[in-house]
Write a protein that holds these residues in place. Structure first.
Motif, PDB file in Angstrom:
ATOM      1  N   ASN A 222      22.502  -8.785 -53.331  1.00 40.65           N
ATOM      2  CA  ASN A 222      23.528  -7.991 -52.636  1.00 40.65           C
ATOM      3  C   ASN A 222      24.713  -7.710 -53.549  1.00 40.65           C
ATOM      4  O   ASN A 222      25.167  -6.564 -53.695  1.00 40.65           O
ATOM      5  N   GLN A 223      25.219  -8.755 -54.196  1.00 44.14           N
ATOM      6  CA  GLN A 223      26.388  -8.606 -55.055  1.00 44.14           C
ATOM      7  C   GLN A 223      26.051  -7.825 -56.319  1.00 44.14           C
ATOM      8  O   GLN A 223      26.862  -7.015 -56.788  1.00 44.14           O
ATOM      9  N   ALA A 224      24.861  -8.059 -56.883  1.00 45.74           N
ATOM     10  CA  ALA A 224      24.470  -7.329 -58.095  1.00 45.74           C
ATOM     11  C   ALA A 224      24.401  -5.833 -57.824  1.00 45.74           C
ATOM     12  O   ALA A 224      24.863  -5.013 -58.637  1.00 45.74           O
ATOM     13  N   VAL A 225      23.840  -5.453 -56.679  1.00 50.71           N
ATOM     14  CA  VAL A 225      23.758  -4.029 -56.332  1.00 50.71           C
ATOM     15  C   VAL A 225      25.147  -3.459 -56.102  1.00 50.71           C
ATOM     16  O   VAL A 225      25.472  -2.349 -56.559  1.00 50.71           O
ATOM     17  N   SER A 226      26.007  -4.200 -55.418  1.00 49.72           N
ATOM     18  CA  SER A 226      27.368  -3.711 -55.139  1.00 49.72           C
ATOM     19  C   SER A 226      28.134  -3.479 -56.431  1.00 49.72           C
ATOM     20  O   SER A 226      28.862  -2.485 -56.570  1.00 49.72           O
ATOM     21  N   ARG A 227      28.004  -4.397 -57.394  1.00 47.91           N
ATOM     22  CA  ARG A 227      28.710  -4.219 -58.675  1.00 47.91           C
ATOM     23  C   ARG A 227      28.205  -2.971 -59.411  1.00 47.91           C
ATOM     24  O   ARG A 227      29.005  -2.198 -59.958  1.00 47.91           O
ATOM     25  N   CYS A 228      26.880  -2.768 -59.415  1.00 53.50           N
ATOM     26  CA  CYS A 228      26.329  -1.598 -60.097  1.00 53.50           C
ATOM     27  C   CYS A 228      26.785  -0.302 -59.436  1.00 53.50           C
ATOM     28  O   CYS A 228      27.154   0.664 -60.131  1.00 53.50           O
ATOM     29  N   LEU A 229      26.788  -0.290 -58.115  1.00 62.10           N
ATOM     30  CA  LEU A 229      27.200   0.924 -57.407  1.00 62.10           C
ATOM     31  C   LEU A 229      28.686   1.198 -57.608  1.00 62.10           C
ATOM     32  O   LEU A 229      29.097   2.364 -57.704  1.00 62.10           O
ATOM     33  N   ALA A 230      29.503   0.136 -57.686  1.00 60.36           N
ATOM     34  CA  ALA A 230      30.939   0.332 -57.901  1.00 60.36           C
ATOM     35  C   ALA A 230      31.194   0.986 -59.252  1.00 60.36           C
ATOM     36  O   ALA A 230      32.073   1.851 -59.384  1.00 60.36           O
ATOM     37  N   VAL A 237      29.630  10.451 -56.960  1.00 59.96           N
ATOM     38  CA  VAL A 237      30.401  11.380 -56.125  1.00 59.96           C
ATOM     39  C   VAL A 237      30.529  12.730 -56.812  1.00 59.96           C
ATOM     40  O   VAL A 237      30.418  13.786 -56.174  1.00 59.96           O
ATOM     41  N   ALA A 238      30.761  12.714 -58.137  1.00 58.04           N
ATOM     42  CA  ALA A 238      30.889  13.967 -58.886  1.00 58.04           C
ATOM     43  C   ALA A 238      29.600  14.779 -58.844  1.00 58.04           C
ATOM     44  O   ALA A 238      29.634  16.010 -58.954  1.00 58.04           O
ATOM     45  N   ARG A 239      28.493  14.117 -58.670  1.00 60.40           N
ATOM     46  CA  ARG A 239      27.210  14.825 -58.620  1.00 60.40           C
ATOM     47  C   ARG A 239      26.810  15.183 -57.196  1.00 60.40           C
ATOM     48  O   ARG A 239      25.689  15.638 -56.969  1.00 60.40           O
ATOM     49  N   GLY A 240      27.708  14.987 -56.249  1.00 60.89           N
ATOM     50  CA  GLY A 240      27.453  15.385 -54.871  1.00 60.89           C
ATOM     51  C   GLY A 240      26.710  14.377 -54.039  1.00 60.89           C
ATOM     52  O   GLY A 240      26.157  14.728 -52.984  1.00 60.89           O
ATOM     53  N   LEU A 245      25.007   2.473 -48.255  1.00 63.33           N
ATOM     54  CA  LEU A 245      24.599   1.132 -48.656  1.00 63.33           C
ATOM     55  C   LEU A 245      24.390   0.261 -47.423  1.00 63.33           C
ATOM     56  O   LEU A 245      25.282   0.152 -46.576  1.00 63.33           O
ATOM     57  N   GLU A 246      23.220  -0.352 -47.330  1.00 63.50           N
ATOM     58  CA  GLU A 246      22.892  -1.237 -46.218  1.00 63.50           C
ATOM     59  C   GLU A 246      22.493  -2.594 -46.783  1.00 63.50           C
ATOM     60  O   GLU A 246      21.310  -2.837 -47.063  1.00 63.50           O
ATOM     61  N   PRO A 247      23.467  -3.495 -47.012  1.00 60.96           N
ATOM     62  CA  PRO A 247      23.142  -4.793 -47.601  1.00 60.96           C
ATOM     63  C   PRO A 247      22.414  -5.697 -46.611  1.00 60.96           C
ATOM     64  O   PRO A 247      22.451  -5.478 -45.389  1.00 60.96           O
ATOM     65  N   ALA A 248      21.766  -6.713 -47.160  1.00 58.57           N
ATOM     66  CA  ALA A 248      21.105  -7.701 -46.307  1.00 58.57           C
ATOM     67  C   ALA A 248      22.162  -8.578 -45.640  1.00 58.57           C
ATOM     68  O   ALA A 248      23.219  -8.847 -46.231  1.00 58.57           O
ATOM     69  N   PRO A 249      21.919  -9.053 -44.419  1.00 55.48           N
ATOM     70  CA  PRO A 249      22.923  -9.871 -43.725  1.00 55.48           C
ATOM     71  C   PRO A 249      23.113 -11.252 -44.346  1.00 55.48           C
ATOM     72  O   PRO A 249      24.131 -11.901 -44.090  1.00 55.48           O
ATOM     73  N   THR A 250      22.162 -11.719 -45.133  1.00 53.42           N
ATOM     74  CA  THR A 250      22.257 -13.035 -45.778  1.00 53.42           C
ATOM     75  C   THR A 250      22.084 -12.867 -47.279  1.00 53.42           C
ATOM     76  O   THR A 250      21.526 -11.866 -47.740  1.00 53.42           O
ATOM     77  N   PRO A 251      22.566 -13.829 -48.089  1.00 49.61           N
ATOM     78  CA  PRO A 251      22.394 -13.731 -49.546  1.00 49.61           C
ATOM     79  C   PRO A 251      20.919 -13.650 -49.945  1.00 49.61           C
ATOM     80  O   PRO A 251      20.044 -14.194 -49.277  1.00 49.61           O
ATOM     81  N   LEU A 252      20.693 -12.970 -51.066  1.00 44.55           N
ATOM     82  CA  LEU A 252      19.343 -12.817 -51.613  1.00 44.55           C
ATOM     83  C   LEU A 252      19.342 -13.368 -53.039  1.00 44.55           C
ATOM     84  O   LEU A 252      19.469 -12.611 -54.012  1.00 44.55           O
ATOM     85  N   PHE A 261      19.083  -5.055 -64.966  1.00 42.10           N
ATOM     86  CA  PHE A 261      19.015  -4.598 -63.577  1.00 42.10           C
ATOM     87  C   PHE A 261      19.899  -3.373 -63.364  1.00 42.10           C
ATOM     88  O   PHE A 261      19.556  -2.465 -62.600  1.00 42.10           O
ATOM     89  N   SER A 262      21.038  -3.336 -64.033  1.00 37.51           N
ATOM     90  CA  SER A 262      21.908  -2.166 -63.935  1.00 37.51           C
ATOM     91  C   SER A 262      21.190  -0.915 -64.430  1.00 37.51           C
ATOM     92  O   SER A 262      21.316   0.156 -63.833  1.00 37.51           O
ATOM     93  N   LEU A 263      20.405  -1.061 -65.502  1.00 33.46           N
ATOM     94  CA  LEU A 263      19.633   0.076 -66.019  1.00 33.46           C
ATOM     95  C   LEU A 263      18.563   0.492 -65.012  1.00 33.46           C
ATOM     96  O   LEU A 263      18.319   1.688 -64.808  1.00 33.46           O
ATOM     97  N   VAL A 264      17.932  -0.487 -64.366  1.00 28.20           N
ATOM     98  CA  VAL A 264      16.902  -0.188 -63.363  1.00 28.20           C
ATOM     99  C   VAL A 264      17.503   0.600 -62.204  1.00 28.20           C
ATOM    100  O   VAL A 264      17.006   1.667 -61.811  1.00 28.20           O
TER     101      VAL A 264
END
Length: 379
Positions: A222-230, A237-240, A245-252, A261-264
């Protein structure tokens, strides 16, 4: 049509023509072999029947000319020399059981040839099929490599030309501070684009040479995805892009290399944006727990995928659509890197075709499900 493409198609036509001639030759050869063997065996049966009847006639004459007191000794000699003949009273004839057994034996040989011929043909055709598939795969790879070289040249030429134009404009004209900042921001974006292209090429080269190494550590997906998206929020946004984002309710808790993972994730998002042609590009990023796996989904409402492309899209240099009419940029390496890096991290990735758009699903094993220690680091 480009010269290399015309040459490739001509070469492919000659190869398939040669394969067709070989197949026709094999079919004709096996057919002739079976016909020849059938005729030969039939002739052997007819010859044996005729020869045995002639022998029976000669032995009949010999038997009639032999004195009765000498016939017992002659009978013993006849049985050794002509086991297929029978003497009954004063009559000599061909043993029907021996003749039937001979015919059965010859027909068994014919059946053996009838099985061996098609089996030989099947093996040869299977070998030709495997060779043909290999040649087709090699030709397809060459075609994709040619397309990759053209795409790479275009992808690098565009930002370089843009940077040159902006730099010359700044050198030759007096611009306001706002214009200068706008130009510098544009130049920064083009430099980021070049850096991204270079990183993908280097990552692909390392994977091809077996040098792809990652250093996975324990992270909450959850946190890794949030950091990459931030980090990518402004660019998206510039690309429209309208990101959901729908995170999981519990840690993964999973093992992953943050940079890899950021590249993925970047490649999955870039793929979703590229193939969403409208001005509004909704993209959903969902996370959930599924048994012992942590699942990440990236879904778009773009042009979608056909069933035949679901596996091909992860191959190197493959790009969706017709190369002659394609308008989307890219090198055909993004999804290949996604699959390769994900597998290096112990996960797997696959694509799903939707009625509108497509969904890419990435699955990583949960550490809790494996009973691992809270922290670990792999070399």
């Amino acid at each position: 049509m480009p010269h290399w493409l015309h040459k490739l198609r001509s070469s492919r036509a000659r190869v398939w023509l040669a394969f067709g001639l070989v197949v026709v030759f094999l079919l004709a050869q096996v057919a002739w072999w079976l016909i020849f063997q059938r005729n030969t065996i039939q002739q052997n049966i007819e010859y044996a029947e005729t020869a045995w009847l002639q022998e029976a006639a000669l032995v009949q004459q010999l038997w009639a000319a032999t004195a009765p007191e000498n016939r017992q000794a002659l009978l013993s000699e006849l049985r050794q020399a002509f086991p297929h003949l029978e003497v009954e009273d004063d009559r000599v004839y061909v043993n029907p059981e021996r003749l039937k057994a001979y015919r059965t034996e010859q027909m068994r040989h014919l059946r053996m040839f009838a099985y061996e011929g098609p089996f030989f043909l099947l093996v040869m055709l299977l070998g030709l099929y495997i060779i043909g598939r290999s040649l087709k795969s090699e030709q397809e790879l060459k075609r994709r490599q040619q397309n990759f070289l053209m795409a790479a040249s275009h992808e690098f030429r565009t930002p370089i030309s843009t940077l040159r134009l902006l730099a010359q404009t700044l050198q030759m004209r007096e611009l306001s501070r706002e214009k200068q900042l706008a130009y510098l921001t544009h130049m920064s974006h083009e430099i980021d684009r070049l850096e991204d292209l270079s990183e993908r090429l280097l990552a692909t080269s390392r994977l091809a040479q077996g040098l792809g190494q990652i250093k996975p550590e324990r992270h909450d997906l959850n946190q890794a995805v949030s950091r990459c998206l931030a980090r990518q929020q402004n660019t998206l946004v510039a690309r429209g892009v309208t990101l959901h984002l729908e995170p999981a309710p519990t840690p993964l808790p999973v093992d992953l290399d943050p940079e890899a993972f950021s590249l993925v994730l970047s490649n999955l998002l870039d793929n979703a944006v590229k193939y969403s042609p409208g001005p509004q590009k909704p993209v959903w990023v969902r996370l959930r727990r599924e048994g012992s796996q942590a699942v990440l989904e990236v879904e778009d409402r773009g042009v979608g995928l056909s069933r035949g492309e679901l596996q091909q899209i992860f191959e190197p240099f493959y790009r969706v659509g017709d190369e002659q009419t394609r308008s989307t940029r890219g090198l055909g390496l993004g999804l290949y890197l996604v699959k390769s890096i994900t597998e290096l991290m112990g996960g797997r990735v696959w694509a799903e075709a939707l009625p509108q758009g497509s969904r890419f699903v990435l699955s990583l094993p949960l550490l809790e499900a494996q009973g691992l220690a809270p922290e670990r680091s792999l070399a």
